[in-house]
Scaffold this motif. Structure first.
Motif, PDB file in Angstrom:
ATOM      1  N   SER A   2      34.442  43.675  46.182  1.00  0.00           N
ATOM      2  CA  SER A   2      35.315  43.091  45.994  1.00  0.00           C
ATOM      3  C   SER A   2      35.388  41.449  47.385  1.00  0.00           C
ATOM      4  CB  SER A   2      36.573  43.083  47.169  1.00  0.00           C
ATOM      5  OG  SER A   2      37.048  44.377  47.085  1.00  0.00           O
ATOM      6  N   SER A  25      37.277  37.226  46.460  1.00  0.00           N
ATOM      7  CA  SER A  25      38.764  36.601  46.526  1.00  0.00           C
ATOM      8  C   SER A  25      38.484  34.538  46.478  1.00  0.00           C
ATOM      9  CB  SER A  25      39.914  37.174  46.928  1.00  0.00           C
ATOM     10  OG  SER A  25      41.008  35.991  46.807  1.00  0.00           O
ATOM     11  N   LEU A  39      42.623  34.388  43.052  1.00  0.00           N
ATOM     12  CA  LEU A  39      42.298  35.405  42.036  1.00  0.00           C
ATOM     13  C   LEU A  39      41.163  36.013  42.151  1.00  0.00           C
ATOM     14  CD1 LEU A  39      39.970  32.653  39.242  1.00  0.00           C
ATOM     15  CD2 LEU A  39      42.230  33.910  39.005  1.00  0.00           C
ATOM     16  N   SER A  54      39.621  40.264  43.082  1.00  0.00           N
ATOM     17  CA  SER A  54      38.850  41.833  42.589  1.00  0.00           C
ATOM     18  C   SER A  54      39.557  43.028  43.151  1.00  0.00           C
ATOM     19  CB  SER A  54      37.629  41.444  41.269  1.00  0.00           C
ATOM     20  OG  SER A  54      37.193  42.559  41.432  1.00  0.00           O
ATOM     21  N   TYR A 109      39.320  47.343  43.975  1.00  0.00           N
ATOM     22  CA  TYR A 109      39.248  48.421  43.579  1.00  0.00           C
ATOM     23  C   TYR A 109      40.045  49.274  44.417  1.00  0.00           C
ATOM     24  CZ  TYR A 109      36.938  49.558  48.074  1.00  0.00           C
ATOM     25  OH  TYR A 109      36.691  49.766  49.969  1.00  0.00           O
ATOM     26  N   ARG A 138      39.326  49.519  39.181  1.00  0.00           N
ATOM     27  CA  ARG A 138      39.068  48.331  39.581  1.00  0.00           C
ATOM     28  C   ARG A 138      39.861  47.080  39.033  1.00  0.00           C
ATOM     29  NH1 ARG A 138      35.778  45.412  42.847  1.00  0.00           N
ATOM     30  NH2 ARG A 138      33.925  46.463  42.452  1.00  0.00           N
ATOM     31  N   SER A 139      40.820  46.415  39.428  1.00  0.00           N
ATOM     32  CA  SER A 139      41.411  45.579  39.225  1.00  0.00           C
ATOM     33  C   SER A 139      41.593  44.086  39.019  1.00  0.00           C
ATOM     34  CB  SER A 139      42.770  45.070  39.967  1.00  0.00           C
ATOM     35  OG  SER A 139      43.924  44.273  39.948  1.00  0.00           O
ATOM     36  N   TYR A 140      41.307  43.456  38.206  1.00  0.00           N
ATOM     37  CA  TYR A 140      40.913  42.321  38.293  1.00  0.00           C
ATOM     38  C   TYR A 140      42.582  41.047  37.557  1.00  0.00           C
ATOM     39  CZ  TYR A 140      36.864  43.413  37.192  1.00  0.00           C
ATOM     40  OH  TYR A 140      34.807  43.647  37.417  1.00  0.00           O
ATOM     41  N   GLU A 141      43.003  40.328  39.074  1.00  0.00           N
ATOM     42  CA  GLU A 141      43.959  40.031  38.822  1.00  0.00           C
ATOM     43  C   GLU A 141      43.825  38.264  39.523  1.00  0.00           C
ATOM     44  OE1 GLU A 141      47.075  41.569  40.566  1.00  0.00           O
ATOM     45  OE2 GLU A 141      48.398  40.393  41.971  1.00  0.00           O
ATOM     46  N   ASN A 164      47.388  41.560  36.110  1.00  0.00           N
ATOM     47  CA  ASN A 164      46.357  41.744  36.299  1.00  0.00           C
ATOM     48  C   ASN A 164      45.740  43.248  35.372  1.00  0.00           C
ATOM     49  OD1 ASN A 164      44.758  44.153  38.535  1.00  0.00           O
ATOM     50  ND2 ASN A 164      47.191  45.009  39.131  1.00  0.00           N
ATOM     51  N   ARG A 165      44.191  43.125  35.497  1.00  0.00           N
ATOM     52  CA  ARG A 165      43.261  43.765  34.172  1.00  0.00           C
ATOM     53  C   ARG A 165      42.723  45.037  35.342  1.00  0.00           C
ATOM     54  NH1 ARG A 165      42.562  45.320  29.433  1.00  0.00           N
ATOM     55  NH2 ARG A 165      40.621  46.520  29.304  1.00  0.00           N
TER      56      ARG A 165
END
Length: 734
Positions: free
Chosen positions: A481, A483, A500, A502, A504, A533-536, A557-558
């Motif tokens: 992870s 940030s 930004l 990432s 999980y 998994r998240s990317y925000e 948030n992807r």
């Protein structure tokens, strides 16, 4: 690990540390002394208040770099850093008057910075806001924060939603300890209450960097009440009555603080009957009751601070399901209810080694979950299982400079789930082990640009026993992870923040192994689920003057391999539909808008708007996405009216838009409007302030169903008019 900690503790006692003192005065901008200002050292858990001359004194402070906070209602909070170069330091504050608090110390991030200095946005709600909300549960009170909502099965079973994510996508902390109590279902609430709380902090967005798996959607951290001031023994008694549920809550506590030892104890009780909707119809088996006990003791020495906490909660929650109809409105807990027991023992400690600070935190949780069903329906037998969790955390704060701070940490836990004699094993006997390492750095560029960057690695192993209808699993997961964020004050009134991250979430035991009835639904797990998994990306703008505050936040948030449960085309012999866990790539985006305006001293106007869209890549909408909502409040307030203090009257409302974008497993939901009002004051008896208030929620007795109500499929409406009377009586023993 245990041997290392013991050696470290013994070694610390071989050193000699100075007994330091901080003194000073606190005034306003006109150089007038301020009486009763709270002066507090968070890391040392020690506080005092200024006298009539604005003077304060804090003694027996360790040789370490510490932050000292000056907080006073109606004034902007100030934080100053103390680095002892001599035994006594003079520290003076000049506080600027503000109509509302715009900046508070954040406990949920490692550096304990002011909100304006934090790259990760954290929103807080204070105890008095919770008490004056007229809510029946803590989760309901939190849902007033823009971007936060709740999935609810009536008034007693409620679960927080942060920007469209819930269940094991949202992590709740009890005083920094990750709560573990079968969070895999929307019908399993966090076992916690609002008694003995100072405030609640909410991180909206990925926070796996700080807390690991389950923090994809955000974090809710319940901060315990502060110790009594030095040399004081104080307490309070609180009671509430709810007209709609004929419900009441009681809680009382007492706490004390000597030179080196602080302690406290608090007990509470809630009891609510079935609620009624706007038509006057009662909703069967929405009754609930809860008992709680909290105790703590702390020791402050020159080389460290050591605190022990014990939390006990025993909620019994009625479950309103389709076959529970044939009884009268009441409060007896007899069948179809969750019988939950939670014990939490935690130790939170800070060791001072010159310019280093080491946090050593340990916790043990025992959670027992029983589901007592209707004895006349043997297909749904009783559940009885224990979840035991031991967790540990060691964080080292390295020597900092005016521009740079950094921390490294180690976290881990060992968890076991064990079933008892009850034949229905919702999840099998299983073991989960976690270990992680992380680092976080904050650095200031160009005097104003505050940046934060962090990285974390987690390892998790999950294993379960084979059962008649469940295969054994033995899965390992490794995740990184990260940030990166920054805050930049353009001027004294305008702040920009960007982040930004990432994050999980690993599949949980239920999602991997279930194969049977869970409540009234037949659910099937999927042992092949991948890590979610998240990317925000987050961007926010904050503007404030003495009278006006505007806050605008947006996010995207992807989420890859989003885990969800949905009905399938399969059905059982009795006709019941089979639900199964699956994955899909998804995205959530939206934002929050807040305006707070105080044109004159006695008038405050607050308006918020929350907007959210959640969609799969296929174009289908995600389930449990809340309605877009507008909240507004107009508050009239006066510091003194005759013998009444801090009196107020407020009127406001909640406007929920139509939810026309349901998932393919849901139906559309009509919008609604709720009118709320409240009145309150303080009565001074001797040196104590007695708080009295009356709150009226859904004043017009609107008949409505919220999109996140799990009673919607049964055509049960949400709660009707509810008037809540509250009395809080503080007292001082010493």
């Amino acid at each position: 690990m245990k041997k290392i900690l013991v050696i470290l503790f013994i070694g610390l006692n071989l050193y000699s540390y100075g007994q330091n003192k901080i003194t000073g005065t606190i005034t306003d901008i006109n150089n007038e002394p301020l009486t009763g200002v709270e002066v507090y050292v968070e890391k040392f858990k020690k506080g005092t208040a200024t006298d009539e001359n604005g003077y304060f004194e804090l003694s027996n402070i360790p040789n370490s770099t510490l932050k000292v906070t000056a907080h006073y209602m109606g004034y902007k909070t100030q934080v100053k850093t103390v680095n002892f170069t001599k035994p006594e330091i003079e520290l003076n504050f000049v506080l600027k008057e503000f109509s509302y608090q715009i900046d508070e110390i954040v406990i949920s991030t490692p550096f304990n910075k002011l909100q304006s200095e934090n790259a990760i946005k954290v929103v807080s709600i204070k105890l008095n806001e919770i008490e004056n909300s007229g809510s029946t549960t803590l989760t309901e009170a939190i849902s007033s924060i823009p971007g936060v909502d709740m999935i609810a099965k009536g008034t007693g079973v409620a679960k927080p939603v942060i920007r469209g994510l819930s269940a094991t996508n949202v992590l709740m902390l009890n005083n920094g300890v990750k709560m573990e109590n079968f969070q895999f279902s929307e019908n399993h609430p966090f076992i916690v209450d609002e008694f003995g709380v100072d405030h609640i902090e909410v991180i909206k967005g990925p926070a796996s960097l700080l807390y690991g798996s389950d923090a994809v959607g955000g974090v809710i951290n319940i901060i315990k009440e502060k110790p009594a001031l030095d040399g004081k023994i104080t307490g309070d008694f609180n009671t509430k009555y709810h007209t709609n549920t004929d419900g009441f809550s009681l809680n009382a506590g007492v706490k004390g603080n000597s030179n080196q030892v602080n302690w406290g104890i608090r007990t509470g009780y809630k009891n609510h009957a079935d609620y009624e909707d706007g038509n006057g119809d009662y909703i069967p088996n929405t009754r609930f009751q809860e008992k709680s006990l909290k105790a703590n003791i702390g020791l402050r020495k020159s080389f460290g601070v050591f605190n022990m906490y014990y939390d006990f909660n025993r909620p019994q929650l009625g479950m309103s399901v389709g076959n529970v109809k044939n009884f009268e409105k009441g409060r007896g807990i007899d069948f179809w209810y969750q019988d939950l027991t939670s014990h939490l023992i935690s130790s939170r400690n800070t060791l001072f080694l010159s310019d280093y600070k080491v946090d050593v935190n340990l916790a043990y949780q025992l959670n027992n979950r029983k589901l007592q069903t209707d004895e006349n329906t043997p297909a749904f037998e009783m559940v009885d299982m224990d979840l035991n969790t031991f967790s540990y955390e060691v964080k080292t704060h390295f020597p900092s400079t005016e521009k740079t701070e950094y921390v490294f940490g180690l976290q881990g836990s060992s968890q076991t789930n064990r079933n008892h004699e009850a034949p229905n094993h919702v999840i099998p006997d299983a073991d989960v082990n976690d270990i992680s390492v992380f680092g976080l750095l904050q650095h200031t560029f160009l005097e104003k640009l505050k940046t934060q960057v962090g990285l974390r690695y987690d390892y998790r192993s999950i294993s379960s026993e084979e059962e008649t209808n469940k295969e054994a699993i033995d899965n390992d997961y490794g995740n990184i992870s990260g940030s990166l964020g920054a805050t930049y004050p353009i001027n004294d009134n305008f702040l920009l923040r960007a982040n930004l991250a990432s994050a999980y979430r690993t599949p949980n035991i239920a999602e991997l192994t279930q194969n049977g009835y869970h409540g009234t639904r037949f659910e099937v797990g999927n042992p092949d689920l991948d890590t979610q998994r998240s990317y925000e990306a987050d961007l926010s703008f904050h503007y404030h003057t003495k009278q006006l505050m505007i806050d605008v936040s947006g996010f995207y948030n992807r989420i890859n391999d989003y885990i969800y449960i949905a009905p399938t085309s399969e059905s059982l012999d009795n006709g019941d539909t089979v639900y199964q866990y699956s994955q899909t790539d998804s995205k959530l985006y939206g934002g929050e808008f807040i305006v707070n305006y105080t044109p004159i001293e006695w008038l405050n106007i607050n308006t918020t708007y929350s907007y959210l869209i959640g969609k799969e890549d296929s174009g289908n909408y995600l389930p449990y996405i809340p309605q877009n909502k507008v909240r507004f409040d107009v508050k009239l307030q006066k510091e003194k009216i005759g013998k009444l203090y801090n009196s107020y009257f407020k009127i406001g409302g909640l406007l929920a838009e139509d939810q026309n974008n349901p998932s393919i497993y849901e139906t559309e939901t009509d919008g609604y409007f709720l009118l709320n009002a409240g009145i309150g004051t303080q009565l001074k008896i001797g040196d104590e302030m007695i708080n009295v208030s009356i709150q009226a929620n859904n004043l017009l007795n609107e008949t409505y169903i919220d999109h996140l109500s799990t009673l919607k499929d049964l055509n049960y409406n949400n709660i009707g008019r509810n008037i809540v009377a509250t009395i809080k009586i503080p007292f001082t023993i010493k």
